[in-house]
Design a protein around this motif. Sequence first.
Motif, PDB file in Angstrom:
ATOM      1  N   GLY A  68      45.108  35.234  47.671  1.00 22.95           N
ATOM      2  CA  GLY A  68      43.847  35.896  47.339  1.00 22.95           C
ATOM      3  C   GLY A  68      42.880  35.086  46.506  1.00 22.95           C
ATOM      4  N   ALA A  69      43.283  33.914  46.022  1.00 25.69           N
ATOM      5  CA  ALA A  69      42.428  33.146  45.112  1.00 25.69           C
ATOM      6  C   ALA A  69      41.092  32.775  45.739  1.00 25.69           C
ATOM      7  CB  ALA A  69      43.161  31.892  44.640  1.00 25.69           C
ATOM      8  N   GLY A  70      41.092  32.436  47.036  1.00 24.50           N
ATOM      9  CA  GLY A  70      39.859  32.025  47.695  1.00 24.50           C
ATOM     10  C   GLY A  70      38.885  33.149  47.973  1.00 24.50           C
ATOM     11  N   MET A  71      39.275  34.384  47.688  1.00 27.73           N
ATOM     12  CA  MET A  71      38.411  35.529  47.945  1.00 27.73           C
ATOM     13  C   MET A  71      37.726  36.047  46.683  1.00 27.73           C
ATOM     14  SD  MET A  71      40.917  37.545  50.598  1.00 27.73           S
ATOM     15  CE  MET A  71      41.756  36.630  51.904  1.00 27.73           C
ATOM     16  N   ILE A  72      37.880  35.325  45.565  1.00 23.91           N
ATOM     17  CA  ILE A  72      37.242  35.711  44.307  1.00 23.91           C
ATOM     18  C   ILE A  72      35.938  34.938  44.170  1.00 23.91           C
ATOM     19  CG2 ILE A  72      37.519  35.872  41.818  1.00 23.91           C
ATOM     20  CD1 ILE A  72      40.532  35.617  42.248  1.00 23.91           C
ATOM     21  N   PRO A  73      34.800  35.605  43.914  1.00 24.78           N
ATOM     22  CA  PRO A  73      33.530  34.884  43.759  1.00 24.78           C
ATOM     23  C   PRO A  73      33.554  33.964  42.546  1.00 24.78           C
ATOM     24  CG  PRO A  73      33.261  37.241  43.324  1.00 24.78           C
ATOM     25  CD  PRO A  73      34.646  37.056  43.816  1.00 24.78           C
ATOM     26  N   ALA A  74      32.616  33.028  42.520  1.00 25.98           N
ATOM     27  CA  ALA A  74      32.570  32.031  41.453  1.00 25.98           C
ATOM     28  C   ALA A  74      32.384  32.659  40.082  1.00 25.98           C
ATOM     29  CB  ALA A  74      31.456  31.031  41.733  1.00 25.98           C
ATOM     30  N   ASP A  75      31.624  33.760  39.987  1.00 31.24           N
ATOM     31  CA  ASP A  75      31.386  34.420  38.700  1.00 31.24           C
ATOM     32  C   ASP A  75      31.666  35.914  38.858  1.00 31.24           C
ATOM     33  OD1 ASP A  75      30.678  35.054  36.143  1.00 31.24           O
ATOM     34  OD2 ASP A  75      28.514  34.920  36.476  1.00 31.24           O
ATOM     35  N   PRO A  76      32.958  36.305  38.762  1.00 27.43           N
ATOM     36  CA  PRO A  76      33.313  37.694  39.034  1.00 27.43           C
ATOM     37  C   PRO A  76      33.228  38.614  37.826  1.00 27.43           C
ATOM     38  CG  PRO A  76      35.288  36.422  38.669  1.00 27.43           C
ATOM     39  CD  PRO A  76      34.127  35.469  38.499  1.00 27.43           C
ATOM     40  N   ASP A 115      31.758  42.995  32.394  1.00 27.95           N
ATOM     41  CA  ASP A 115      32.308  43.435  31.121  1.00 27.95           C
ATOM     42  C   ASP A 115      32.487  44.940  31.038  1.00 27.95           C
ATOM     43  OD1 ASP A 115      32.410  40.842  30.237  1.00 27.95           O
ATOM     44  OD2 ASP A 115      30.471  40.914  29.235  1.00 27.95           O
ATOM     45  N   GLN A 116      31.819  45.683  31.895  1.00 26.61           N
ATOM     46  CA  GLN A 116      31.840  47.139  31.804  1.00 26.61           C
ATOM     47  C   GLN A 116      32.831  47.800  32.755  1.00 26.61           C
ATOM     48  OE1 GLN A 116      30.070  48.590  29.357  1.00 26.61           O
ATOM     49  NE2 GLN A 116      29.498  46.484  28.835  1.00 26.61           N
ATOM     50  N   HIS A 117      33.215  47.113  33.838  1.00 26.85           N
ATOM     51  CA  HIS A 117      34.061  47.727  34.859  1.00 26.85           C
ATOM     52  C   HIS A 117      35.192  46.795  35.277  1.00 26.85           C
ATOM     53  CE1 HIS A 117      29.972  49.532  35.527  1.00 26.85           C
ATOM     54  NE2 HIS A 117      30.688  50.644  35.462  1.00 26.85           N
ATOM     55  N   ASP A 118      36.301  47.402  35.711  1.00 25.88           N
ATOM     56  CA  ASP A 118      37.307  46.659  36.456  1.00 25.88           C
ATOM     57  C   ASP A 118      36.804  46.506  37.887  1.00 25.88           C
ATOM     58  OD1 ASP A 118      39.060  46.766  34.209  1.00 25.88           O
ATOM     59  OD2 ASP A 118      39.685  48.784  34.797  1.00 25.88           O
ATOM     60  N   VAL A 119      37.088  45.363  38.497  1.00 27.38           N
ATOM     61  CA  VAL A 119      36.599  45.084  39.847  1.00 27.38           C
ATOM     62  C   VAL A 119      37.782  44.738  40.746  1.00 27.38           C
ATOM     63  CG1 VAL A 119      35.013  43.733  41.263  1.00 27.38           C
ATOM     64  CG2 VAL A 119      34.453  44.181  38.858  1.00 27.38           C
ATOM     65  N   VAL A 120      37.838  45.392  41.900  1.00 24.63           N
ATOM     66  CA  VAL A 120      38.875  45.109  42.897  1.00 24.63           C
ATOM     67  C   VAL A 120      38.237  44.333  44.045  1.00 24.63           C
ATOM     68  CG1 VAL A 120      40.568  46.086  44.482  1.00 24.63           C
ATOM     69  CG2 VAL A 120      40.113  47.226  42.288  1.00 24.63           C
ATOM     70  N   PHE A 121      38.777  43.151  44.340  1.00 21.49           N
ATOM     71  CA  PHE A 121      38.319  42.342  45.468  1.00 21.49           C
ATOM     72  C   PHE A 121      39.311  42.543  46.608  1.00 21.49           C
ATOM     73  CE2 PHE A 121      36.871  40.257  41.604  1.00 21.49           C
ATOM     74  CZ  PHE A 121      35.508  40.147  41.860  1.00 21.49           C
ATOM     75  N   LYS A 122      38.817  43.043  47.732  1.00 18.58           N
ATOM     76  CA  LYS A 122      39.685  43.338  48.865  1.00 18.58           C
ATOM     77  C   LYS A 122      39.708  42.161  49.838  1.00 18.58           C
ATOM     78  CE  LYS A 122      38.737  48.307  48.566  1.00 18.58           C
ATOM     79  NZ  LYS A 122      38.280  49.509  49.314  1.00 18.58           N
ATOM     80  N   ARG A 123      40.746  42.118  50.647  1.00 19.60           N
ATOM     81  CA  ARG A 123      40.896  41.031  51.614  1.00 19.60           C
ATOM     82  C   ARG A 123      39.842  41.093  52.719  1.00 19.60           C
ATOM     83  NH1 ARG A 123      45.445  38.110  50.518  1.00 19.60           N
ATOM     84  NH2 ARG A 123      46.996  39.148  49.196  1.00 19.60           N
ATOM     85  N   ASN A 124      39.238  42.250  52.921  1.00 23.80           N
ATOM     86  CA  ASN A 124      38.180  42.368  53.935  1.00 23.80           C
ATOM     87  C   ASN A 124      36.802  42.049  53.364  1.00 23.80           C
ATOM     88  OD1 ASN A 124      37.555  44.572  52.381  1.00 23.80           O
ATOM     89  ND2 ASN A 124      37.874  46.110  53.986  1.00 23.80           N
ATOM     90  N   LYS A 125      36.761  41.507  52.122  1.00 25.45           N
ATOM     91  CA  LYS A 125      35.549  41.074  51.418  1.00 25.45           C
ATOM     92  C   LYS A 125      34.798  42.224  50.735  1.00 25.45           C
ATOM     93  CE  LYS A 125      36.298  36.878  52.809  1.00 25.45           C
ATOM     94  NZ  LYS A 125      35.350  36.130  53.632  1.00 25.45           N
ATOM     95  N   ASP A 126      35.273  43.476  50.862  1.00 27.63           N
ATOM     96  CA  ASP A 126      34.666  44.580  50.116  1.00 27.63           C
ATOM     97  C   ASP A 126      35.109  44.529  48.661  1.00 27.63           C
ATOM     98  OD1 ASP A 126      33.432  45.524  52.369  1.00 27.63           O
ATOM     99  OD2 ASP A 126      34.911  47.104  52.777  1.00 27.63           O
ATOM    100  N   THR A 127      34.333  45.199  47.792  1.00 22.76           N
ATOM    101  CA  THR A 127      34.704  45.325  46.377  1.00 22.76           C
ATOM    102  C   THR A 127      34.570  46.776  45.949  1.00 22.76           C
ATOM    103  OG1 THR A 127      32.446  44.887  45.613  1.00 22.76           O
ATOM    104  CG2 THR A 127      33.919  42.986  45.829  1.00 22.76           C
ATOM    105  N   ASP A 128      35.300  47.122  44.910  1.00 23.23           N
ATOM    106  CA  ASP A 128      35.173  48.441  44.301  1.00 23.23           C
ATOM    107  C   ASP A 128      35.197  48.261  42.797  1.00 23.23           C
ATOM    108  OD1 ASP A 128      34.878  51.129  43.980  1.00 23.23           O
ATOM    109  OD2 ASP A 128      36.625  51.698  45.178  1.00 23.23           O
ATOM    110  N   ARG A 129      34.336  48.983  42.094  1.00 20.33           N
ATOM    111  CA  ARG A 129      34.225  48.873  40.641  1.00 20.33           C
ATOM    112  C   ARG A 129      34.531  50.207  40.000  1.00 20.33           C
ATOM    113  NH1 ARG A 129      31.178  44.170  39.394  1.00 20.33           N
ATOM    114  NH2 ARG A 129      30.428  43.213  41.314  1.00 20.33           N
TER     115      ARG A 129
END
Length: 249
Positions: free
Chosen positions: A126-134, A137-151
Motif C-alpha cells: 500500500g505504500a505507493g498509494m499514499i499521496p506525497a502530503d497526506p 491534523d483534524q481527521h483520520d484518513v483511510v486510503f483505499k486500494r481503489n484510490k478512494d479516500t474516507d475521512r
Amino acid sequence: MLRRALPFVIFALAAPAAVAQVTVVDVENRSYSCRDLSATGDGKLSFVDLQGRPVTLACTEIAEITWPRETGRSATSLLRVEFTDGDLWTGEISEATEAGVRLKSPDLGIVEARFENLDRIVFPGGAGMIPADPADDQHDVVFKRNKDTDRGGIVKLDAQALTIHSELFQRDESIPLAEIAAIQFSRLQDPPAEGDRLLAILSGHRGSRLIGLLKQVSKTQVVVETLYGETHTVPVGAVASLHFKNGRV
C-alpha cells in the motif's frame, strides 16, 4: 560399513553447537566479537570477548551492536505501524482494544498500539498509494486500494475491518482490511521530546524499530523503554542491531 560410520556419528553428537557471536563496534571503529553481553541501565555495557577477556564500555562510546541474522518470514508481507516518535512495528493485526489495536509482531511479540501515538499504518503493497502530503491534523484518513479516500475518526480496528465515523456520511462505516492501502492518523498531540538523553535505537530482523532508554541487555533479551514510557522486552533472536543517539556517535 555401519561400524566405520559409528565413531563419526558419536563425534557429531558430542560436538558443541556453534555459539552465535555478537559484534560490538565502538566510536573509534574498533570491533569486538563477544559473548555474555549484558547491560543493566547504568550506561555501561559488559561482555567477554572470544579470547575470554572481560570488557566494559560506556554506551556513549558504542557505535553499533549487531546480532546474527535468523531466517524467517519476509517483512514485505507484514503491515507497518509507524508512530509519531519514530518507532516502527511490523506485524499482523490481532484484535481491537479499548484504546487502539493489538498486533502480533515477529520482532516484538504481542503488542498494543494506542491510536493517540500513531502516525500511520501501511498495509502490504500500500505504500505507493499514499499521496506525497497526506497530513490532515483534524481527521483520520483511510486510503483505499481503489484510490478512494474516507475521512473522519477511527472507531475500531480489528483483524477483519476498520470502522470509521465518516465525515462525509456522518455515520459509522465499516471497511474490510483487504480494501485498505493505508491509514493516516490525525495529529492530536505532539510526539514526546527526545531531550539530550542517551537513546538506544533497536532494530528487529523483520523491520521493527524502537527508540528509547536501554534498560537491560542479557543473553536472552533486550529491554527498551520507549519515549511514550512503554517498556518492551525483545528476545535477542529477534534483534538485528542496537545503535545509540546523543552520545559520541
